[in-house]
Design an enzyme around this catalytic site. Structure first.
Site: not given
Ligand code: URA
Length: 421
Positions: A82, A168, A183
């Protein structure tokens, strides 16, 4: 319990209890907490922060807010990756095929664009026919059969994050370390991979700007991952300048194809080799990072990674002819050239401004419900360190409107810092 009291408590800088965090997240999912109260709490968290324990509790509450994916039907170690978000960050679509071509199983759930940054899912959807909402069975079947699948966070996976992420995005509360950590890690934990590689972006185009913030974010996420029993590695990588030359959905897919064929920009290729090497090592397909790097590079030179991308696209319903012949991608009708107003050496290109300019052209969402123009975006014609003469083209724009091009030019001219010589 009342949301009002929870907002009040965080507004005053106090620590929320696990029960209060749980109450909020349950209310987000079942609709009893309205968006305006969540927005207020998000802003209070943005200003007051959270302790590491609160961030951990928030992650667990969000991960448990929906389904937990069971990947046990796929043999071996499942590796996920990620990125915390950047401009021109198309690495997932490059490293997933690279690592899968080296035998690693990649079961990847990705997001849509957030703020000024693009999202892998939006980019993939610019390939005609490409389905990002596979059923869980189909997702698992694809990983078993071809080694990789990239899907959206569909169905009931982390519904709390899905709602809060969108909120957000439009309430200027993205750039918060505990909110980003919760998140990202809630999705990683719920989506079931055994090992997680985090690409923590730092710099003007990232959600965290300084090395200290990036280190803090990396360490919170690593500790949340390890507590959940997942081996987690974090790399901190530069996002002061955009990655590669292309920003915008279809344009970035074109650059993905070029990179997988060994014709990509050096900054993007080098980063992808490094990320893929970590994934190959985490997936135990290399006994050292150095061996991982060699395997990653070979997957490009021997064509196996590009072949894997085509398999992934085809297995998800995408039209592979677009991957084979990138000129088929329909780019937006208006092509506009932005010229340099001075001569000199380019010292930096502000990545955040590039992201905002691309969004202005139509490549990103300004509100939760905005439509994306997949053919819109920017091709940078010069990178940091290069020389430019006044009147030479610095960037090409693609958009459906000349006004949008003029607005984007105002933003992008400021983004280039040129040292006059
Ligand atoms: N990627 C995510 O999945 N969440 C975030 O808050 C920022 C980047």
């Amino acid at each position: 319990m009342r949301m009002y009291d929870i907002i009040h408590k965080k507004r005053d800088g106090r620590v929320l209890s696990p029960q209060e965090i749980q109450f909020w997240i349950e209310g987000v999912v079942n609709g009893t907490v309205p968006d305006y109260q969540s927005s207020a709490l998000l802003m209070a968290i943005y200003y007051q922060g959270m302790t590491d324990d609160e961030a951990g509790e928030l992650t667990v509450a969000m991960a448990n807010s929906g389904e937990q994916v069971d990947l046990s039907a796929i043999d071996g170690i499942k590796v996920d990756k990620h990125s915390t978000g950047g401009v021109g960050d198309k690495t997932t679509m490059i490293i997933a095929p690279m690592a899968a071509a080296c035998g690693v199983s990649i079961a990847k759930m990705s997001g849509r664009g957030l703020g000024h940054t693009g999202g892998t899912i939006d980019k993939l959807e610019s390939i005609p026919g490409f389905k990002t909402d596979l059923s869980r069975e189909q997702f698992i079947e694809n990983v078993k059969r071809i080694g990789a699948a990239v899907v959206s966070q569909s169905g009931n996976l982390c519904p709390a994050d899905k709602k809060l992420y969108a909120l957000r995005d439009v309430t200027a509360t993205v750039e918060s370390i505990p909110l980003i950590a919760a998140s990202v890690m809630s999705k990683k934990i719920a989506s079931g991979a055994d090992r997680i590689l985090l690409d923590v972006k730092k710099g003007s185009g990232a959600f965290v700007k300084t090395a200290e913030q990036a280190e803090k974010l990396a360490s919170i996420m690593k500790s949340i991952g390890e507590k959940a029993g997942r081996k987690t590695e974090a790399m901190i990588t530069d996002m002061d300048n955009p990655l590669g030359y292309c920003i915008g959905n279809a344009l970035e897919i074109i650059e993905v194809c070029e990179t997988l064929q060994g014709k990509g920009p050096k900054d993007l290729t080098d980063l992808c080799v490094e990320l893929a090497a970590h994934m190959i090592y985490l997936g135990e397909r290399a006994s050292s990072l150095e061996e991982g790097r060699e395997k990653a590079k070979s997957s490009i030179t021997n064509g196996s990674a590009f072949a894997k991308l085509k398999e992934i696209v085809s297995a998800q319903g995408g039209d592979v002819s677009y991957i084979e012949d990138n000129s088929l991608f329909p780019l937006s009708a208006i092509h506009y050239e932005m010229k340099s107003i001075q001569s000199g050496e380019i010292q930096s290109i502000d990545a955040e401004a590039c992201g905002i300019a691309a969004m202005t052209l139509g490549a990103g969402r300004e509100t939760k419900t905005s439509e994306i123009d997949y053919g819109a975006g920017i091709i940078l014609c010069r990178k940091k360190g290069e020389h430019v003469e006044a009147g030479e083209v610095l960037a090409k724009f693609y958009s459906e409107s000349k006004e949008k091009c003029l607005a984007a030019e105002k933003i992008l001219q400021q983004a280039f810092k040129i040292k006059i010589n």
